[in-house]
Design a protein around this motif. Structure first.
Motif, mmCIF file in Angstrom:
data_model
loop_
_atom_site.group_PDB
_atom_site.id
_atom_site.type_symbol
_atom_site.label_atom_id
_atom_site.label_comp_id
_atom_site.label_asym_id
_atom_site.label_seq_id
_atom_site.Cartn_x
_atom_site.Cartn_y
_atom_site.Cartn_z
ATOM 1 N N ILE A 257 8.418 33.553 -67.784
ATOM 2 C CA ILE A 257 7.316 34.396 -67.313
ATOM 3 C C ILE A 257 6.040 34.105 -68.084
ATOM 4 N N VAL A 258 6.152 34.013 -69.421
ATOM 5 C CA VAL A 258 4.978 33.735 -70.245
ATOM 6 C C VAL A 258 4.403 32.359 -69.918
ATOM 7 N N ALA A 259 5.276 31.364 -69.800
ATOM 8 C CA ALA A 259 4.815 29.997 -69.528
ATOM 9 C C ALA A 259 4.060 29.916 -68.210
ATOM 10 N N PHE A 260 4.632 30.511 -67.163
ATOM 11 C CA PHE A 260 3.969 30.448 -65.869
ATOM 12 C C PHE A 260 2.762 31.385 -65.801
ATOM 13 N N SER A 261 2.723 32.401 -66.658
ATOM 14 C CA SER A 261 1.515 33.228 -66.753
ATOM 15 C C SER A 261 0.351 32.395 -67.269
ATOM 16 N N PHE A 262 0.631 31.555 -68.288
ATOM 17 C CA PHE A 262 -0.408 30.663 -68.793
ATOM 18 C C PHE A 262 -0.904 29.736 -67.689
ATOM 19 N N VAL A 263 0.063 29.161 -66.957
ATOM 20 C CA VAL A 263 -0.290 28.217 -65.898
ATOM 21 C C VAL A 263 -1.114 28.908 -64.807
ATOM 22 N N CYS A 264 -0.644 30.076 -64.375
ATOM 23 C CA CYS A 264 -1.328 30.792 -63.290
ATOM 24 C C CYS A 264 -2.710 31.282 -63.715
ATOM 25 N N PHE A 265 -2.883 31.549 -65.006
ATOM 26 C CA PHE A 265 -4.173 32.032 -65.478
ATOM 27 C C PHE A 265 -5.275 31.033 -65.160
ATOM 28 N N PHE A 266 -4.960 29.744 -65.262
ATOM 29 C CA PHE A 266 -5.974 28.726 -65.010
ATOM 30 C C PHE A 266 -6.388 28.674 -63.548
ATOM 31 N N LEU A 267 -5.577 29.217 -62.662
ATOM 32 C CA LEU A 267 -5.973 29.293 -61.258
ATOM 33 C C LEU A 267 -7.206 30.168 -61.069
ATOM 34 N N THR A 268 -7.387 31.142 -61.965
ATOM 35 C CA THR A 268 -8.532 32.045 -61.839
ATOM 36 C C THR A 268 -9.843 31.358 -62.182
ATOM 37 N N TYR A 269 -9.769 30.125 -62.704
ATOM 38 C CA TYR A 269 -10.984 29.384 -63.031
ATOM 39 C C TYR A 269 -11.582 28.676 -61.810
ATOM 40 N N ILE A 270 -10.877 28.653 -60.695
ATOM 41 C CA ILE A 270 -11.309 27.854 -59.548
ATOM 42 C C ILE A 270 -12.708 28.236 -59.084
ATOM 43 N N ASP A 271 -12.944 29.527 -58.877
ATOM 44 C CA ASP A 271 -14.263 29.967 -58.408
ATOM 45 C C ASP A 271 -15.356 29.630 -59.423
ATOM 46 N N ASP A 272 -15.063 29.816 -60.699
ATOM 47 C CA ASP A 272 -16.040 29.494 -61.737
ATOM 48 C C ASP A 272 -16.375 28.007 -61.730
ATOM 49 N N PHE A 273 -15.343 27.180 -61.610
ATOM 50 C CA PHE A 273 -15.537 25.737 -61.728
ATOM 51 C C PHE A 273 -16.213 25.138 -60.497
ATOM 52 N N LYS A 274 -16.308 25.902 -59.429
ATOM 53 C CA LYS A 274 -17.039 25.428 -58.255
ATOM 54 C C LYS A 274 -18.536 25.383 -58.515
ATOM 55 N N MET A 275 -18.985 26.151 -59.491
ATOM 56 C CA MET A 275 -20.415 26.386 -59.661
ATOM 57 C C MET A 275 -21.095 25.463 -60.656
ATOM 58 N N PHE A 276 -20.371 24.513 -61.249
ATOM 59 C CA PHE A 276 -21.032 23.649 -62.220
ATOM 60 C C PHE A 276 -20.320 22.307 -62.322
ATOM 61 N N THR A 277 -21.003 21.361 -62.900
ATOM 62 C CA THR A 277 -20.449 20.047 -63.209
ATOM 63 C C THR A 277 -20.797 19.722 -64.649
#
Length: 212
Positions: free
Chosen positions: A183-203
């Motif tokens: 659960i902890v391991a996949f929580s770390f992995v899934c957390f990075f999914l929340t960066y998708i919207d942020d990462f759309k806005m910059f290079t």
């Protein structure tokens, strides 16, 4: 334009997909070779013996590089946001210490990012994204404690035999620890999914300067 081509959002997507495949591939290989039990092996047990250990090590290295790149990109994003909005912002002992450091630093990282997201709202993060990050952080934090506590109550097995005796007294502790570890391991992995919207806005651009 496809959403995954916007900004740098391909980074967290790649990290999540690749890291998930890392855990799953080593687990499947270990199962096919009958190196571990079908139910509730530790993640480290699924990568304890060759050839799965070699594959796991290689895939983990790629995940680590992707994770560093993602964390760095997130740092630069928050740094830029702050500038513009002025928001404040195989040895058992070694293995156990490394695992503990990984989980502690991981939990602290996602908790810190959740706090930063709350502090930067509404400039760089929507309230729904912040809630998602907070939920994942809480799940990881809650699951972390039984992972560690129950692990200390489990008798160490011979590294050559990773199968667990379901009739042993410490088997329930093993199950609890292993399930929470996943659960902890996949929580770390899934957390990075929340960066998708942020990462759309910059290079990011790297500029090299020669000093004479």
């Amino acid at each position: 334009m496809w959403w995954f081509t916007q900004g740098l959002c391909f980074l967290p997507v790649f990290l999540v997909v690749w890291s998930s495949c890392t855990f799953i591939v080593s687990y499947i290989i270990a199962l096919l070779r009958r190196d571990v039990d079908v139910l509730f092996p530790y993640i480290s047990d699924t990568a304890a013996t060759p050839p799965e250990s070699c594959i796991f090590g290689l895939m983990t290295f790629v995940s680590a590089c992707a994770g560093i790149a993602t964390i760095y990109a997130r740092f630069k994003y928050v740094e830029k946001l702050t500038e513009e909005t002025r928001v404040e912002t195989i040895v058992t002992v070694v293995h156990d210490m490394g695992a503990l450091l990984f989980f502690v630093s991981g939990v602290l990282y996602i908790l810190l990012q959740s706090v930063i997201s709350y502090s930067s709202f509404p400039y760089g993060t929507s309230i729904s994204v912040w809630r998602a990050r907070l939920a994942v952080a809480v799940i990881a934090s809650v699951a972390f404690f039984p992972t560690v506590i129950c692990a200390f109550l489990v008798k160490q097995t011979d590294q050559r035999d990773l199968h667990r005796d379901t009739g042993s007294k410490d088997y329930p502790f093993h199950v609890a620890s292993a399930v929470c570890e996943w659960i902890v391991a996949f929580s770390f992995v899934c957390f990075f999914l929340t960066y998708i919207d942020d990462f759309k806005m910059f290079t990011l651009r790297v500029r090299t300067e020669l000093v004479s």
